[in-house]
Design a protein around this motif. Structure first.
Motif, mmCIF file in Angstrom:
data_model
loop_
_atom_site.group_PDB
_atom_site.id
_atom_site.type_symbol
_atom_site.label_atom_id
_atom_site.label_comp_id
_atom_site.label_asym_id
_atom_site.label_seq_id
_atom_site.Cartn_x
_atom_site.Cartn_y
_atom_site.Cartn_z
ATOM 1 N N MET A 1 0.875 -0.969 -0.064
ATOM 2 C CA MET A 1 -0.423 0.139 -0.160
ATOM 3 C C MET A 1 0.694 1.214 0.056
ATOM 4 O O MET A 1 2.339 1.122 0.521
ATOM 5 C CB MET A 1 -0.778 0.271 1.592
ATOM 6 N N LYS A 2 0.118 2.075 -0.338
ATOM 7 C CA LYS A 2 1.516 3.676 -0.318
ATOM 8 C C LYS A 2 0.100 4.750 0.214
ATOM 9 O O LYS A 2 0.285 5.177 1.781
ATOM 10 C CB LYS A 2 0.845 4.186 -1.959
ATOM 11 N N CYS A 3 -1.394 5.225 -0.264
ATOM 12 C CA CYS A 3 -2.542 5.964 0.024
ATOM 13 C C CYS A 3 -2.572 5.927 1.380
ATOM 14 O O CYS A 3 -2.966 6.740 2.266
ATOM 15 C CB CYS A 3 -2.624 7.231 -1.144
ATOM 16 N N GLY A 4 -2.812 4.905 1.461
ATOM 17 C CA GLY A 4 -3.840 3.832 2.310
ATOM 18 C C GLY A 4 -6.025 4.773 2.412
ATOM 19 O O GLY A 4 -6.438 4.163 3.256
ATOM 20 N N GLY B 1 -7.207 5.078 -1.150
ATOM 21 C CA GLY B 1 -8.080 4.723 -1.795
ATOM 22 C C GLY B 1 -7.748 6.233 -3.244
ATOM 23 O O GLY B 1 -9.085 6.069 -4.619
ATOM 24 N N ILE B 2 -6.374 5.900 -3.455
ATOM 25 C CA ILE B 2 -6.569 7.083 -4.231
ATOM 26 C C ILE B 2 -5.070 6.965 -5.783
ATOM 27 O O ILE B 2 -5.134 6.848 -6.374
ATOM 28 C CB ILE B 2 -6.063 8.694 -3.473
ATOM 29 N N CYS B 3 -4.198 6.436 -4.706
ATOM 30 C CA CYS B 3 -3.084 5.918 -5.430
ATOM 31 C C CYS B 3 -3.201 4.517 -6.459
ATOM 32 O O CYS B 3 -2.256 4.262 -7.349
ATOM 33 C CB CYS B 3 -1.955 5.783 -4.939
ATOM 34 N N GLY B 4 -3.852 4.071 -6.158
ATOM 35 C CA GLY B 4 -4.272 2.908 -7.274
ATOM 36 C C GLY B 4 -3.081 1.527 -6.569
ATOM 37 O O GLY B 4 -3.069 0.840 -8.014
ATOM 38 N N ARG B 5 -2.677 2.135 -5.714
ATOM 39 C CA ARG B 5 -0.938 -0.005 -5.146
ATOM 40 C C ARG B 5 -1.585 -0.511 -5.635
ATOM 41 O O ARG B 5 -0.984 -1.633 -4.697
ATOM 42 C CB ARG B 5 -0.379 1.154 -4.410
ATOM 43 N N CYS B 6 -2.916 -0.889 -4.699
ATOM 44 C CA CYS B 6 -3.202 -1.760 -3.982
ATOM 45 C C CYS B 6 -4.742 -2.738 -4.307
ATOM 46 O O CYS B 6 -5.522 -3.113 -3.570
ATOM 47 C CB CYS B 6 -3.731 -1.746 -2.339
ATOM 48 N N PHE C 1 -10.068 -2.038 -4.033
ATOM 49 C CA PHE C 1 -9.248 -0.721 -3.210
ATOM 50 C C PHE C 1 -9.231 -1.655 -1.484
ATOM 51 O O PHE C 1 -10.348 -1.491 -0.602
ATOM 52 C CB PHE C 1 -9.486 0.027 -3.202
ATOM 53 N N CYS D 1 -7.438 -0.820 0.696
ATOM 54 C CA CYS D 1 -7.296 -0.045 1.711
ATOM 55 C C CYS D 1 -8.565 0.469 2.093
ATOM 56 O O CYS D 1 -8.274 1.261 3.175
ATOM 57 C CB CYS D 1 -6.211 1.549 1.326
HETATM 58 S S1 FES Z 1 -2.646 2.438 -1.007
HETATM 59 FE FE1 FES Z 1 -3.416 3.566 -2.192
HETATM 60 S S2 FES Z 1 -5.385 2.936 -3.558
HETATM 61 FE FE2 FES Z 1 -4.900 1.434 -1.916
#
Ligand code: FES
Ligand code: FAD
Length: 281
Positions: free
Chosen positions: A245-248, A250-255, A261, A263
């Motif tokens: 995860m990155k932003c936690g 729901g914005i960065c799309g990492r997870c 999402f 996160c």
């Molecule tokens: S960690 Fe960024 S969207 Fe889930």
């Protein structure tokens, strides 16, 4: 509106080394601004981003229970950049906590039900939060039988050992602690893998019984067929995922897994929900 990327400043109040290999430590934090504790209102099963200045942030499950006031606790495994730096920090040091993030175990649906907690290794953190929450005198009447099946590699790798011993003494919770192997002649609990002990000790599944499962992928892989054998419906099996995860928020799309999402829509999902998602976890 509060900036969702801004961590609350906290002071490390206490650090407890949990395991004999010293790789797992519990950090107890106190909010520098007491009003931030109210803003950080959380439910058992949620996580937060621990923010170490100059190093970065890591998502970590909240190990304290919302019923414990005046502090918040996390148990961190030393694996890489941020967690290793955190392990060098001392009581009194200042850092940040961003959250609470994600969803939580479905406490409303669990009311009036039997709850079977199944955990392995250091994933026991949010399960500790859940047990302390359910055992709180104000909440215990809301749940029927509570079973806990918790395993680690060896006795010295179990988390929260003094609390486990105290729960063992109570008659309102059924503890089934196990280790993969033990060379301790005084070891008085189970020896065997979590799926085996689950098959032996867990009550059969029915409309009144839910299982919360949290642990390493190998434990989950072998526990799931056991729960099937014990007749647990997939919407009564609750799991928590640990994705990168990155932003936690729901914005960065990492997870994401498919359109979910982890996160924001998770990390807690029922097995029925996971069955609908691509196998990317
Ligand atoms: S960690 Fe960024 S969207 Fe889930
Ligand atoms: C919702 C959630 C709850 C979590 N709860 C806890 C907890 O209670 N206690 C705890 O110790 N850890 C927990 N984790 C895992 C923790 O976030 C990672 O171990 C941490 O981010 C590693 O950061 P690092 O900078 O120390 O390591 P890095 O330098 O980023 O990486 C070191 C090694 O760890 C691996 N790694 C990094 N992040 C993850 C990850 N998310 N999953 C699997 N492998 C990873 C990397 O591939 C690399 O091999 C949780 C993760 C999530 C998403």
């Amino acid at each position: 509106m509060q900036n969702p990327y801004l961590p609350y400043p906290v002071r490390i109040d206490e650090i407890i080394t949990e395991t004999v290999d010293k790789n797992l430590k519990t950090f107890r934090f106190v909010f520098l601004n007491p009003e931030d504790e109210q803003k950080f209102a959380y439910k058992a099963g949620q996580f937060a981003e621990l923010s170490v200045t100059g190093k970065g942030e890591i998502p970590i499950g909240i190990a304290s229970s919302p019923t414990e006031k005046g502090f918040v606790k996390f148990t961190v495994n030393k694996v890489g950049l941020v967690s290793s730096c955190l392990h060098t920090m001392k009581a009194g040091d200042i850092m940040g906590i961003r959250g609470p993030l994600g969803n939580w175990y479905p406490w409303e649906a669990l009311k009036g039900k039997n709850v079977v907690i199944i955990g392995g290794g250091f994933a026991f953190t949010t399960l500790r939060s859940s047990i302390v929450y359910m055992l709180d005198p104000a909440n215990r009447k809301d749940f029927k039988d509570i079973h806990v099946i918790y395993g680690a590699r060896s006795p010295g790798m179990l988390l929260y050992r003094s609390e486990l011993a105290a729960w063992e003494q109570r008659d309102d919770i059924n503890m089934h602690i196990t280790v993969d192997a033990s060379d301790d002649p005084d070891w008085k609990y189970n020896v065997g893998f979590v799926p085996t002990i689950t098959e032996q000790k867990a009550p059969p599944g029915d409309a009144d019984t839910y299982a919360i499962v949290c642990g390493p992928p190998i434990m989950i892989k072998f526990t799931q067929p056991v729960l099937d054998k014990l007749n647990y419906a997939h919407d009564h099996i609750i799991m928590s995922l640990e994705m990168r995860m990155k932003c936690g928020i729901g914005i960065c799309g990492r997870c994401n897994i498919g359109k979910e999402f982890v996160c924001k829509d998770g990390p807690v999902f029922t097995l029925s929900q996971l069955n609908q998602m691509p196998r990317e976890y």
